[in-house]
Enzyme design. Structure first.
Site, PDB file in Angstrom:
ATOM      1  CB  ALA A  68      -0.922  -0.009   1.218  1.00  0.00           C
ATOM      2  CG  ASP A  69       2.408   5.289  -1.441  1.00  0.00           C
ATOM      3  OD1 ASP A  69       3.442   5.213  -0.749  1.00  0.00           O
ATOM      4  OD2 ASP A  69       2.011   6.361  -1.944  1.00  0.00           O
ATOM      5  CB  THR A  70      -1.010   6.492   2.924  1.00  0.00           C
ATOM      6  OG1 THR A  70      -1.626   5.219   3.158  1.00  0.00           O
ATOM      7  CG2 THR A  70      -1.947   7.591   3.399  1.00  0.00           C
TER       8      THR A  70
END
Length: 193
Positions: A68-70
């Site tokens: 994931a990436d935020t």
């Protein structure tokens, strides 16, 4: 049962997996250059980085990988992790009193396929006083946080309103992640007996 591999060193993502009753069998954060491309829009950036993380992982036949990436987006501006207190102050002053978006892109992969989802949450930060800003900067809680804040920490006091997924703002949208893992054949609800 497949092995769950978390492609992130974030303790927050591991804790959010724990809300589903899941613990990664292994944590293997890939080494990916997270520099935005010239003119890249925040959603495209977040998708690209999450995808690059998943693509960088070696996946065995008995593994399901979760990456994931935020990122925090103020209009078209990508606000990543600040390099120092000066940049953290700049980010927080830009966000102060305004609405912004927090985008988390999640990619689940196994040897048979790839599943992805983007979750965009609208967030409002209250107008920060000098005292609030300086106390928060002194806390060092901004370090390693996209947009220089974490909603689950002391900066939660600065966020009076969100529209969307709270867990996505923390770093992993739990409902969407459960659906992706299920689609990839990982028994998310198998341990709930």
């Amino acid at each position: 049962m497949p092995r769950l591999i978390l492609g992130s060193g974030s303790p927050r993502r591991a804790e959010l997996l724990g809300q589903l009753g899941l613990t990664a069998d292994e944590v293997r954060p890939p080494d990916v250059d997270e520099t935005p491309l010239k003119g890249e829009l925040p959603l495209n950036y977040c998708r690209r980085i999450a995808g690059a993380k998943a693509d960088a992982m070696q996946v065995a036949s008995d593994e399901v990988v979760l990456c994931a990436d935020t990122t925090v987006a103020l209009g078209r501006r990508i606000m990543g992790k600040p390099v120092d207190a000066g940049e953290a102050a700049e980010f927080l002053l830009a966000l102060s009193g305004r609405r912004h978006r927090v985008i988390t892109s999640v990619v689940v992969r196994n040897v048979h396929g790839r599943w992805a989802r983007d979750v965009v949450t609208n967030v409002k930060m209250k107008r920060l006083s000098d005292d609030e800003l300086n106390a928060y900067l002194a806390s060092d809680d901004w370090r390693g946080k996209a947009g220089a804040y974490a909603i689950q920490g002391p900066a939660g006091a600065f966020i009076p309103w969100i529209q969307g997924s709270y867990t996505s703002v923390v770093g992993l949208p739990v409902a969407e992640t459960a659906a992706l893992l299920t689609a990839a054949g990982y028994p998310v609800y198998g341990g709930w007996s």
